[in-house]
Design a protein around this motif. Sequence first.
Motif, PDB file in Angstrom:
ATOM      1  N   PHE A  86       2.633   4.266   0.998  1.00  0.00           N
ATOM      2  CA  PHE A  86       1.422   4.913   0.653  1.00  0.00           C
ATOM      3  C   PHE A  86       1.386   5.470  -0.714  1.00  0.00           C
ATOM      4  CE2 PHE A  86       3.899   8.598   1.786  1.00  0.00           C
ATOM      5  CZ  PHE A  86       3.309   9.553   0.892  1.00  0.00           C
ATOM      6  N   ALA A  87      -0.157   5.465  -1.036  1.00  0.00           N
ATOM      7  CA  ALA A  87      -0.236   5.770  -2.399  1.00  0.00           C
ATOM      8  C   ALA A  87      -1.276   6.447  -2.610  1.00  0.00           C
ATOM      9  CB  ALA A  87      -0.558   4.447  -3.302  1.00  0.00           C
ATOM     10  N   MET A  88      -1.503   7.519  -3.708  1.00  0.00           N
ATOM     11  CA  MET A  88      -2.796   8.203  -4.253  1.00  0.00           C
ATOM     12  C   MET A  88      -3.426   7.577  -5.312  1.00  0.00           C
ATOM     13  SD  MET A  88      -2.339  10.765  -2.010  1.00  0.00           S
ATOM     14  CE  MET A  88      -3.209  12.216  -2.595  1.00  0.00           C
ATOM     15  N   GLY A  89      -4.510   7.697  -5.120  1.00  0.00           N
ATOM     16  CA  GLY A  89      -5.294   7.207  -6.310  1.00  0.00           C
ATOM     17  C   GLY A  89      -6.789   7.754  -6.615  1.00  0.00           C
ATOM     18  N   VAL A  90      -7.347   7.477  -7.625  1.00  0.00           N
ATOM     19  CA  VAL A  90      -8.733   7.915  -7.658  1.00  0.00           C
ATOM     20  C   VAL A  90      -9.687   6.802  -7.793  1.00  0.00           C
ATOM     21  CG1 VAL A  90      -8.107  10.105  -9.127  1.00  0.00           C
ATOM     22  CG2 VAL A  90      -8.376   7.748 -10.199  1.00  0.00           C
ATOM     23  N   VAL A  91     -10.629   6.807  -6.757  1.00  0.00           N
ATOM     24  CA  VAL A  91     -11.652   5.774  -6.764  1.00  0.00           C
ATOM     25  C   VAL A  91     -13.019   6.221  -6.955  1.00  0.00           C
ATOM     26  CG1 VAL A  91     -12.535   3.928  -5.072  1.00  0.00           C
ATOM     27  CG2 VAL A  91     -10.114   4.416  -5.060  1.00  0.00           C
ATOM     28  N   LYS A  92     -13.905   5.348  -7.614  1.00  0.00           N
ATOM     29  CA  LYS A  92     -15.155   5.702  -7.641  1.00  0.00           C
ATOM     30  C   LYS A  92     -15.888   6.016  -6.355  1.00  0.00           C
ATOM     31  CE  LYS A  92     -16.529   3.788 -12.088  1.00  0.00           C
ATOM     32  NZ  LYS A  92     -17.401   2.942 -12.876  1.00  0.00           N
ATOM     33  N   GLY A  93     -16.519   7.430  -6.213  1.00  0.00           N
ATOM     34  CA  GLY A  93     -17.170   7.612  -4.938  1.00  0.00           C
ATOM     35  C   GLY A  93     -15.956   7.539  -3.592  1.00  0.00           C
ATOM     36  N   GLY A  94     -14.903   7.814  -3.908  1.00  0.00           N
ATOM     37  CA  GLY A  94     -13.692   7.421  -2.919  1.00  0.00           C
ATOM     38  C   GLY A  94     -13.768   8.295  -1.829  1.00  0.00           C
ATOM     39  N   LEU A  95     -14.512   9.660  -1.607  1.00  0.00           N
ATOM     40  CA  LEU A  95     -14.301  10.293  -0.444  1.00  0.00           C
ATOM     41  C   LEU A  95     -15.525   9.909   0.583  1.00  0.00           C
ATOM     42  CD1 LEU A  95     -14.328  13.924  -1.872  1.00  0.00           C
ATOM     43  CD2 LEU A  95     -12.686  12.600  -0.885  1.00  0.00           C
ATOM     44  N   LYS A  96     -16.595   8.957  -0.008  1.00  0.00           N
ATOM     45  CA  LYS A  96     -17.522   8.406   0.675  1.00  0.00           C
ATOM     46  C   LYS A  96     -17.028   7.046   1.292  1.00  0.00           C
ATOM     47  CE  LYS A  96     -21.183  11.305  -0.536  1.00  0.00           C
ATOM     48  NZ  LYS A  96     -22.433  11.815  -0.249  1.00  0.00           N
ATOM     49  N   ARG A  97     -15.962   6.498   0.793  1.00  0.00           N
ATOM     50  CA  ARG A  97     -15.540   5.039   1.092  1.00  0.00           C
ATOM     51  C   ARG A  97     -14.420   5.033   1.977  1.00  0.00           C
ATOM     52  NH1 ARG A  97     -17.834   1.398  -1.893  1.00  0.00           N
ATOM     53  NH2 ARG A  97     -18.868   1.753  -3.783  1.00  0.00           N
ATOM     54  N   MET A  98     -14.200   6.284   2.924  1.00  0.00           N
ATOM     55  CA  MET A  98     -12.914   6.152   3.858  1.00  0.00           C
ATOM     56  C   MET A  98     -13.084   4.919   4.674  1.00  0.00           C
ATOM     57  SD  MET A  98     -11.172   8.740   3.164  1.00  0.00           S
ATOM     58  CE  MET A  98     -11.092  10.078   1.957  1.00  0.00           C
ATOM     59  N   GLY A  99     -12.065   4.502   5.048  1.00  0.00           N
ATOM     60  CA  GLY A  99     -12.171   3.065   5.817  1.00  0.00           C
ATOM     61  C   GLY A  99     -12.503   2.047   5.154  1.00  0.00           C
ATOM     62  N   GLU A 100     -12.908   1.970   3.732  1.00  0.00           N
ATOM     63  CA  GLU A 100     -13.119   0.464   2.979  1.00  0.00           C
ATOM     64  C   GLU A 100     -11.912   0.216   2.613  1.00  0.00           C
ATOM     65  OE1 GLU A 100     -16.484   0.865   0.432  1.00  0.00           O
ATOM     66  OE2 GLU A 100     -17.689   2.009   1.793  1.00  0.00           O
ATOM     67  N   ARG A 101     -12.026  -1.128   2.039  1.00  0.00           N
ATOM     68  CA  ARG A 101     -10.963  -1.967   1.527  1.00  0.00           C
ATOM     69  C   ARG A 101     -10.966  -1.793  -0.187  1.00  0.00           C
ATOM     70  NH1 ARG A 101      -8.354  -5.076   5.385  1.00  0.00           N
ATOM     71  NH2 ARG A 101      -8.376  -3.686   7.334  1.00  0.00           N
ATOM     72  N   VAL A 102      -9.885  -1.598  -0.854  1.00  0.00           N
ATOM     73  CA  VAL A 102      -9.917  -1.692  -2.033  1.00  0.00           C
ATOM     74  C   VAL A 102      -8.640  -2.888  -2.673  1.00  0.00           C
ATOM     75  CG1 VAL A 102      -8.252   0.060  -2.531  1.00  0.00           C
ATOM     76  CG2 VAL A 102      -9.975  -0.372  -4.155  1.00  0.00           C
ATOM     77  N   PHE A 103      -8.747  -3.440  -3.816  1.00  0.00           N
ATOM     78  CA  PHE A 103      -7.748  -4.426  -4.206  1.00  0.00           C
ATOM     79  C   PHE A 103      -7.223  -4.073  -5.321  1.00  0.00           C
ATOM     80  CE2 PHE A 103     -11.227  -6.066  -1.451  1.00  0.00           C
ATOM     81  CZ  PHE A 103     -10.483  -6.497  -0.476  1.00  0.00           C
ATOM     82  N   SER A 104      -5.922  -4.566  -5.261  1.00  0.00           N
ATOM     83  CA  SER A 104      -5.246  -4.395  -6.801  1.00  0.00           C
ATOM     84  C   SER A 104      -4.486  -5.662  -7.327  1.00  0.00           C
ATOM     85  CB  SER A 104      -4.099  -3.406  -6.585  1.00  0.00           C
ATOM     86  OG  SER A 104      -3.288  -3.330  -7.837  1.00  0.00           O
ATOM     87  N   PRO A 105      -5.302  -6.217  -8.271  1.00  0.00           N
ATOM     88  CA  PRO A 105      -4.823  -7.466  -8.807  1.00  0.00           C
ATOM     89  C   PRO A 105      -3.558  -7.326  -9.586  1.00  0.00           C
ATOM     90  CG  PRO A 105      -7.122  -7.092  -9.323  1.00  0.00           C
ATOM     91  CD  PRO A 105      -6.612  -5.655  -8.774  1.00  0.00           C
ATOM     92  N   GLN A 106      -2.544  -8.047  -9.502  1.00  0.00           N
ATOM     93  CA  GLN A 106      -1.196  -7.961 -10.086  1.00  0.00           C
ATOM     94  C   GLN A 106      -0.890  -8.772 -11.080  1.00  0.00           C
ATOM     95  OE1 GLN A 106       1.067  -5.437  -9.132  1.00  0.00           O
ATOM     96  NE2 GLN A 106      -1.337  -4.907  -8.097  1.00  0.00           N
ATOM     97  N   ALA A 107      -0.176  -8.535 -12.013  1.00  0.00           N
ATOM     98  CA  ALA A 107       0.031  -9.323 -13.305  1.00  0.00           C
ATOM     99  C   ALA A 107       0.378 -10.689 -12.833  1.00  0.00           C
ATOM    100  CB  ALA A 107       1.099  -8.653 -14.073  1.00  0.00           C
ATOM    101  N   ASP A 108       1.287 -11.062 -11.825  1.00  0.00           N
ATOM    102  CA  ASP A 108       1.772 -12.325 -11.375  1.00  0.00           C
ATOM    103  C   ASP A 108       0.786 -13.067 -10.612  1.00  0.00           C
ATOM    104  OD1 ASP A 108       1.261 -10.922  -8.887  1.00  0.00           O
ATOM    105  OD2 ASP A 108       3.502 -11.322  -8.331  1.00  0.00           O
ATOM    106  N   GLY A 109      -0.690 -12.611 -10.679  1.00  0.00           N
ATOM    107  CA  GLY A 109      -1.608 -13.255 -10.050  1.00  0.00           C
ATOM    108  C   GLY A 109      -1.840 -12.845  -8.472  1.00  0.00           C
ATOM    109  N   SER A 110      -1.049 -11.966  -7.838  1.00  0.00           N
ATOM    110  CA  SER A 110      -0.986 -11.765  -6.606  1.00  0.00           C
ATOM    111  C   SER A 110      -2.060 -10.660  -6.528  1.00  0.00           C
ATOM    112  CB  SER A 110       0.222 -11.496  -5.891  1.00  0.00           C
ATOM    113  OG  SER A 110       0.796 -10.233  -6.507  1.00  0.00           O
ATOM    114  N   VAL A 111      -2.616 -10.203  -5.131  1.00  0.00           N
ATOM    115  CA  VAL A 111      -3.770  -9.095  -5.038  1.00  0.00           C
ATOM    116  C   VAL A 111      -3.058  -8.380  -3.910  1.00  0.00           C
ATOM    117  CG1 VAL A 111      -5.888  -8.456  -4.330  1.00  0.00           C
ATOM    118  CG2 VAL A 111      -5.457 -10.296  -5.869  1.00  0.00           C
ATOM    119  N   ILE A 112      -2.745  -6.988  -3.910  1.00  0.00           N
ATOM    120  CA  ILE A 112      -2.521  -5.825  -2.980  1.00  0.00           C
ATOM    121  C   ILE A 112      -3.696  -5.410  -2.353  1.00  0.00           C
ATOM    122  CG2 ILE A 112      -1.185  -4.059  -2.249  1.00  0.00           C
ATOM    123  CD1 ILE A 112       0.641  -4.692  -4.766  1.00  0.00           C
TER     124      ILE A 112
END
Length: 132
Positions: A86-112
């Motif tokens: 698990f991770a902690m992070g800061v997201v724009k409007g994050g508290l109202k986005r519970m349950g939504e998906r977010v994506f982390s593009p990686q340098a190798d071209g993959s996405v988490i």
Amino acid sequence: MNPDDLNMGWCVGRTKPFSWLGQRGMNREDCLRDDRKQLVGLKPIDPNKWLPEGAQLVFDPKQSIPMTMVGHVTSSYAANSLGYSFAMGVVKGGLKRMGERVFSPQADGSVIEAEIVSSVFFDPKGDRQNVE
């Protein structure tokens, strides 16, 4: 603004008849914006992946570069007791986005891919403190 909209709003007595330390800062226009970055929990969809600290976050992983970044990972952990990372992070409007998906593009071209969740991962009801 409702104090419950804050991460720690439950511990702030906003109805005091006098000024208190932090009141001026908490009532700044920028702190009251709904789209400000807010601390949230991030749970990777694949339990075998972990989000690197400092990784940027986007809502649409298919957008063209330069992508619109909406936040970043502040800390990341492997939790054997939970069975997933698990991770902690800061997201724009994050508290109202519970349950939504977010994506982390990686340098190798993959996405988490991760779900925005509560920042309390272990014992969210506080049952462990009520041991007799």
